[in-house]
Each structure stands twice: as structure tokens, then as C-alpha cells.
Design an enzyme around this catalytic site. Structure first.
Site, PDB file in Angstrom:
ATOM      1  N   HIS A 386       0.859  -1.181   0.000  1.00  0.00           N
ATOM      2  CA  HIS A 386       0.000   0.000   0.000  1.00  0.00           C
ATOM      3  C   HIS A 386       0.899   1.235   0.000  1.00  0.00           C
ATOM      4  CE1 HIS A 386      -3.030   2.923   1.169  1.00  0.00           C
ATOM      5  NE2 HIS A 386      -3.967   1.998   1.030  1.00  0.00           N
ATOM      6  N   GLU A 399      -6.822   5.183   1.375  1.00  0.00           N
ATOM      7  CA  GLU A 399      -7.033   5.806   0.075  1.00  0.00           C
ATOM      8  C   GLU A 399      -8.127   6.859   0.130  1.00  0.00           C
ATOM      9  OE1 GLU A 399      -6.691   3.199  -3.799  1.00  0.00           O
ATOM     10  OE2 GLU A 399      -7.134   1.966  -2.049  1.00  0.00           O
ATOM     11  N   ARG A 402      -6.927  10.370  -0.131  1.00  0.00           N
ATOM     12  CA  ARG A 402      -6.694  10.858  -1.491  1.00  0.00           C
ATOM     13  C   ARG A 402      -8.001  10.965  -2.263  1.00  0.00           C
ATOM     14  NH1 ARG A 402      -3.329   6.366  -3.456  1.00  0.00           N
ATOM     15  NH2 ARG A 402      -3.723   5.367  -1.456  1.00  0.00           N
ATOM     16  N   ARG A 423      -2.900   0.821  -6.427  1.00  0.00           N
ATOM     17  CA  ARG A 423      -1.939   0.822  -5.325  1.00  0.00           C
ATOM     18  C   ARG A 423      -0.542   0.402  -5.769  1.00  0.00           C
ATOM     19  NH1 ARG A 423      -5.851  -2.003  -0.757  1.00  0.00           N
ATOM     20  NH2 ARG A 423      -7.005  -0.111  -0.233  1.00  0.00           N
ATOM     21  N   HIS A 525       0.485  -4.679   2.610  1.00  0.00           N
ATOM     22  CA  HIS A 525      -0.898  -4.422   3.009  1.00  0.00           C
ATOM     23  C   HIS A 525      -1.830  -5.609   2.780  1.00  0.00           C
ATOM     24  CE1 HIS A 525      -4.507  -2.263   3.942  1.00  0.00           C
ATOM     25  NE2 HIS A 525      -4.988  -2.371   2.713  1.00  0.00           N
ATOM     26  N   HIS A 526      -1.738  -6.257   1.632  1.00  0.00           N
ATOM     27  CA  HIS A 526      -2.693  -7.322   1.307  1.00  0.00           C
ATOM     28  C   HIS A 526      -1.975  -8.435   0.557  1.00  0.00           C
ATOM     29  CE1 HIS A 526      -7.006  -8.475   0.829  1.00  0.00           C
ATOM     30  NE2 HIS A 526      -6.542  -9.153  -0.200  1.00  0.00           N
ATOM     31  N   ARG A 565      -4.913  -5.737  -5.741  1.00  0.00           N
ATOM     32  CA  ARG A 565      -6.285  -5.491  -5.308  1.00  0.00           C
ATOM     33  C   ARG A 565      -6.626  -4.011  -5.356  1.00  0.00           C
ATOM     34  NH1 ARG A 565      -8.572  -3.766  -0.800  1.00  0.00           N
ATOM     35  NH2 ARG A 565      -6.805  -4.041   0.610  1.00  0.00           N
TER      36      ARG A 565
END
Length: 591
Positions: A386, A399, A402, A423, A525-526, A565
Site C-alpha cells: 500500500h 485511500e 486521497r 496501489r 498491506h494485502h 487489489r
């Protein structure tokens, strides 16, 4: 008399009083037992459940609940009783027979010195240290301690949705959570839930379609997604919103996340972080239905019988030890491995040493359990960074910041990327910058719009100034560069065209003092890869054959997100496929 004495002690503790007993009586348990005996907290004879249910009820009966203990107007300082974790057990922090520690410091670095008998240090034990095979085999040899229809492993959004759905379909369900409280990574989700075709979108006149939803996800995932899974997520996304709202969730606001062509990211009306709100809603819904959620209960082995069907789960309870639950179906909702640096560095070597925004529970042990019973894996090597993790912390700066108008600038104060790109692209752009970190710049308008953004200020993450030039000086940016950047952005917004990076959604100008900046850098992050499933959330082996009785949902699975993602698709994934997994498991049991 007993309750009055305890309440007096509790109130004194709540206001930070200093007791001479700290040195003489080093544990919370000894303090209570010296006053009133062990039955002040425990049943007689003493028998403690893994969820410490009676003990926590005793805490609340004398001290009050978290809402009672939270300080009014706590916004500008750390208050552990008023956190985004919601309603969690008192014993998550106030450990009776060991030195208490702030669970907040799993992610944060708060200094706090008035918790009775506590160690305010920042180091905690790792969430996973491996499986004890001897004790697992002993539990299997003893035979089942109990029998249920469905065991759901992991009490995040996917697990709760699966458990509630299976229960609603008539199955007898137990929900297991290895941590001392539920929520998982879902508890940390900040942005929102991507859905298409909802009444809110129709009300706001937003034109969208399932086809657009799928196209955006495929573009973000570099075409590596399982198209059938993505289409199911898009088709059932609006039903998922309606389901959450029927359980009491507020999903009344819309914004746009990176990679989406329209505003389809649903979130609470006050701009609060979506994850904590959804998890608290699901907790309440599970409690209302008397669905047993066992915390401090780690699943350590899933079993198959001689016919290859799922037959049970070996559980390691904090107090009960190792035991076997006989089950006809199991749902794996165990999350990813974003907190397991050894594991993500193995699959993504370039991320070695990178910080992580993940919960300490995201260690990948659920994937190991699934592999042991033959589950196939998909895209396991794809890990997402991320672009905006708070610099020097593990706090995700959503996010949403932003999406509602902040701009992203380098250390000199110049924009270098479309803030609403995907991302992976935003992270790559930051990593190409010499200092490999950036600043998010915004004004007072954004703080007024979002309680989540105000939370970053409360955490001390934001630099504040009355002018853009002063903001640049405080952050080390070049005043003339940042001033031009902001002026250009405001002009682009007024003209309706971002001439530099093609950002097509610029909801507010940056014109209202005070001005703010928060330093961010990329962090893990993921994890996109995981257990292979079909559109019914059935787990498949390496040959594509379904494993009877085994289901999976959420970040534990692969295929939905491809190689990257989109923001807002994780919660959609957990809700849609969590519900499908629960329904499928209940149908399998009933068949």
C-alpha cells in the site's frame, strides 16, 4: 459491600490514581483476591472458558463497560477505552495473572503509565509460534469433545458473515478466533466497500454496471483475476450492502477509490473507518443470534475422514488446552500472511524488511492448515504494497484521504503520480523517488468531512500550518515548489482537467487554512494469493477437484484480486464470499 469496594477501586484506577500496592501486590489477580478472594472474578469451583466470559462479565459488573470508562472529549489524547477496536474483552489488556500490556501497541507506540500493574512497553509476544504436533495427535486420539455442523475459523468480516449466514440457513455453528478479540485485518480496513447498483448510487445519479465493476477489477489485477469470482462479487455486491444495513450498519456515504471509474466505495455517513464499523455490527449480530464465538482458540489441524470428507478441527484453547471438535463442514476465513515477514519475503523478496499495516494475526497459519488437507493455492506469490502507510509506523493512511481530495507530493513538494491510480503503481512511483517516501497534503475542508482523517490528527501523525509556505518549511519541502504544486492543482480542479497526471476526480480545492501534511511510505498491506475456491466458495485441490466439506472466503483465498487489489474490494470480498461460504456450508451439511 463487595461490589461497592470493587467499584471504588475501579474508579480510582480509571482516573489514574497511584496505589502503594503496585510494588507489594504485582498482579491484578492478587489485588482482587487479597480483597475478596478468587471468586471476585471467577466461578466456584474455578473453571475459566477460553473466551473468559464470566471473568469479563465480572469486570463490567464492577468497573463498567468500555463506554462507561471512556473519557469524555478524549479526542486529543490516547484513551484506550475509546478505540476503533470497539467492544472487546477487558482481559485483552487487563491480564489477571500476568503483566498486562496495551493491545493498542500491537500497532501503535503509545506511552501510557497509569494502567494498574501494567508493562507499557511496545514489545508483545508473536501471535504464532508453530503447531505442537504431539498435542494435536493426543487430542485426536481422545476423540471429539463436541459435535457441530459447521466450524468457521477466523472471526474477521469473512468469518462473521459466514457464521451468521450458516446460522440463518439452519446450521449449528461455532466461530473460532485465535486472538483475544475478534476483527482480524477487517478491523483495520479504513476506506470502504465497493458495490455497484445500490439504492444510494441510484439516488445520487451514479451510472455504473457489473461489467464496469469487473473491468476495473481486472484492470487493477492485471488480468490475472478469476473472472467468474470477480463477476460474482460484482453481481452480489449490492446485496451485501443491503445485508449489512439490515444488520444495523451505516453505509450511507460514497467516494471513489483508486482504479475505479465512478464513486462506488460505500462507507459510514460520518466518514468513519469502514472496518471497525462493520466488525462491530457483525459482532452484535452474532451475539443477538447466540452464535458462539470462541476467542483465544486457535485451530491447529483440519481433519478429513477415510472418504476424503472434512470431519473435524483440532483446537488449542488458552485455558482448555487441545481438543477435537467433530464437524461436517469447515470454513477457512483465516486471512492472509501480511504480518509474517518471513513468509511474504519468501514469495516477494523485494519486500523483505518492509513495514506492514496488518494485524498481528495475519501470519498465514490458516493457509498451512488448508494445504495439509490438500487445498490448492492460487497467486500465492502476489503481495500488495500500500503506498500510504504512516512513515515510521504501521498505521494505514486510507485511500479515502486521497479519494476525498488530498494530493501526494515528494520530499520537495512536487506531485509525481496520479493519486487515484492503483496501489501497485502508486507504490512503485514512490519507491522510485530518491527518499522513497512522500507527503499527503490537504486542508481543513478534508478534516471537516471525515472523522477518520481527524483521527490521524489525534494520533499526532499530521503536521499543521496556517499557510502552504509554513507547511513546507515545517516538513522540509521547498516552499516555492509546494506553493506552485498547490496552485496548479487548484487551477486544474477549477478547469476540470488535471494537465499533469490525468486525475479525473478532484472533489475539493486546497484553499482553506489550516493546512496539513502526513508523511507516508509503501508497506505490505494485502496478500492476493491463497486458497483456491470456486464461485460457491468450495475449496479446490491442485487438480481443481472440490474437497468435500471445506469452504473458504476473504483474504485467505486467491483468485479474486489477481496480481493487485483495488481499494474497496477487500471488504466486498469478505462480505460477498463470506456469505456464500456460510450458505454453501449449511447447504452441504443439510444435503
Amino acid at each position: 459491600m463487595k461490589n461497592n469496594l470493587l467499584r471504588i477501586t475501579a474508579l480510582a484506577f480509571a482516573v489514574g490514581a497511584t496505589f502503594s500496592i503496585h510494588a507489594a501486590q504485582p498482579t491484578l489477580a492478587k489485588h482482587h483476591s487479597d480483597m475478596l478472594g478468587c471468586d471476585a472474578c471467577h466461578t466456584k469451583p474455578i473453571k475459566v472458558s477460553d473466551s473468559e466470559t464470566h471473568e469479563n462479565a465480572s469486570c463490567v459488573s464492577c468497573h463498567g463497560g468500555l463506554e462507561d470508562l471512556a473519557e469524555p472529549g478524549h479526542a486529543n489524547h490516547f484513551d484506550p477505552h475509546a478505540s476503533h477496536l470497539g467492544t472487546i474483552n477487558c482481559t485483552s489488556c487487563h491480564t489477571g495473572h500476568a503483566e498486562p500490556q496495551y493491545v493498542c501497541n500491537d500497532c501503535h507506540s503509545f506511552e501510557h503509565d497509569d494502567m494498574p500493574f501494567a508493562n507499557t512497553g511496545k514489545e508483545r509476544k508473536p501471535a504464532f509460534t508453530g503447531f505442537d504436533q504431539d498435542k494435536i495427535e493426543q487430542a485426536i486420539a481422545k476423540g471429539p469433545k463436541e459435535s457441530v455442523d459447521v466450524v468457521v475459523i477466523g472471526a474477521g468480516s469473512a468469518g462473521f458473515n459466514a457464521a451468521i449466514s450458516a446460522h440463518e440457513a439452519g446450521a449449528n455453528v461455532i466461530l473460532l478466533e485465535k486472538h483475544m478479540f475478534s476483527g482480524g485485518n477487517s478491523m483495520l480496513a479504513a476506506g470502504g466497500y465497493n458495490a455497484t447498483g445500490t439504492p444510494l448510487m441510484e439516488k445520487k445519479g451514479i451510472k455504473d454496471s457489473v461489467d464496469w465493476f469487473v473491468e476495473d477489477a481486472l484492470k487493477g489485477g492485471r488480468g490475472a483475476n478469476d473472472v467468474d469470482l470477480v463477476r460474482v462479487m460484482g453481481e452480489q455486491s449490492a446485496d451485501g450492502i443491503a445485508w449489512l444495513e439490515s444488520l444495523g450498519a451505516d453505509m450511507g456515504d460514497l467516494k471513489r477509490s483508486g482504479g475505479a471509474r465512478v464513486d462506488r466505495t460505500h462507507r459510514p455517513s460520518d466518514g468513519a473507518s469502514v472496518g471497525p464499523h462493520i466488525v462491530e455490527t457483525l459482532r452484535n449480530a452474532a451475539n443477538k443470534r447466540n452464535i458462539e464465538t470462541r476467542v483465544n482458540s486457535r485451530a491447529e489441524k483440519v481433519l478429513r475422514d477415510e472418504n476424503g470428507k472434512i470431519s473435524g478441527v483440532v483446537v488449542h484453547g488458552k485455558h482448555s488446552g487441545y481438543y477435537l471438535i467433530e464437524a461436517k463442514a469447515v470454513v477457512m476465513a483465516t486471512g492472509g500472511f501480511g504480518y509474517n515477514e518471513k513468509m511474504f519475503a519468501e514469495y516477494r523478496p523485494q519486500f523483505a524488511g518492509m513495514s506492514s499495516s496488518n494485524n498481528v494475526t495475519a501470519t498465514g497459519d490458516g493457509l498451512k492448515l488448508a494445504e495439509e488437507v490438500g487445498a490448492g493455492m492460487v497467486d500465492i506469490e502476489w503481495v500488495q504494497a500500500h503506498p500510504t502507510i504512516g512513515k515510521g509506523s504501521r498505521i494505514l493512511v486510507s485511500e479515502t484521504v486521497r479519494g476525498v481530495g488530498a494530493i501526494m507530493v515528494n520530499v520537495n513538494g512536487k506531485r509525481y503520480v496520479n493519486e487515484l491510480t492503483t496501489r501497485d503503481k502508486a507504490s512503485q512511483a514512490t519507491l522510485k523517488e530518491p527518499e522513497q517516501y512522500s507527503w499527503l497534503v490537504m486542508d481543513e475542508q478534508l478534516l471537516k468531512k471525515s472523522s477518520m482523517i481527524r483521527g490521524y490528527k489525534d494520533l499526532g501523525m499530521m503536521v499543521e500550518a496556517n499557510t502552504i509556505e509554513e507547511l513546507a518549511k515545517q516538513t522540509g519541502m521547498k516552499p516555492e515548489v509546494l506553493s506552485k504544486t498547490v496552485a496548479d492543482y487548484n487551477r486544474y480542479r477549477e478547469n476540470g482537467k488535471d494537465e499533469e497526471f490525468g486525475r479525473d476526480n478532484m472533489p475539493v480545492s486546497i484553499t482553506q487554512a489550516p493546512y496539513y501534511a502526513v508523511a507516508v511510505n509503501p508497506g505490505v498491506h494485502h496478500t492476493m494469493g491463497g486458497i483456491s475456491i470456486n464461485t460457491s466458495a468450495q475449496v479446490k485441490d491442485d487438480n481443481g477437484k472440490v474437497i468435500p466439506g471445506l469452504f473458504a472466503a476473504g483474504e485467505a483465498t486467491g483468485g479474486v484480486h489477481g496480481h493487485n487489489r483495488l481499494g474497496g474490494n477487500a471488504i466486498a470480498d469478505t462480505v460477498v464470499f463470506g456469505r456464500i461460504a456460510g450458505d454453501s456450508a449449511a447447504a452441504y451439511v443439510a444435503d
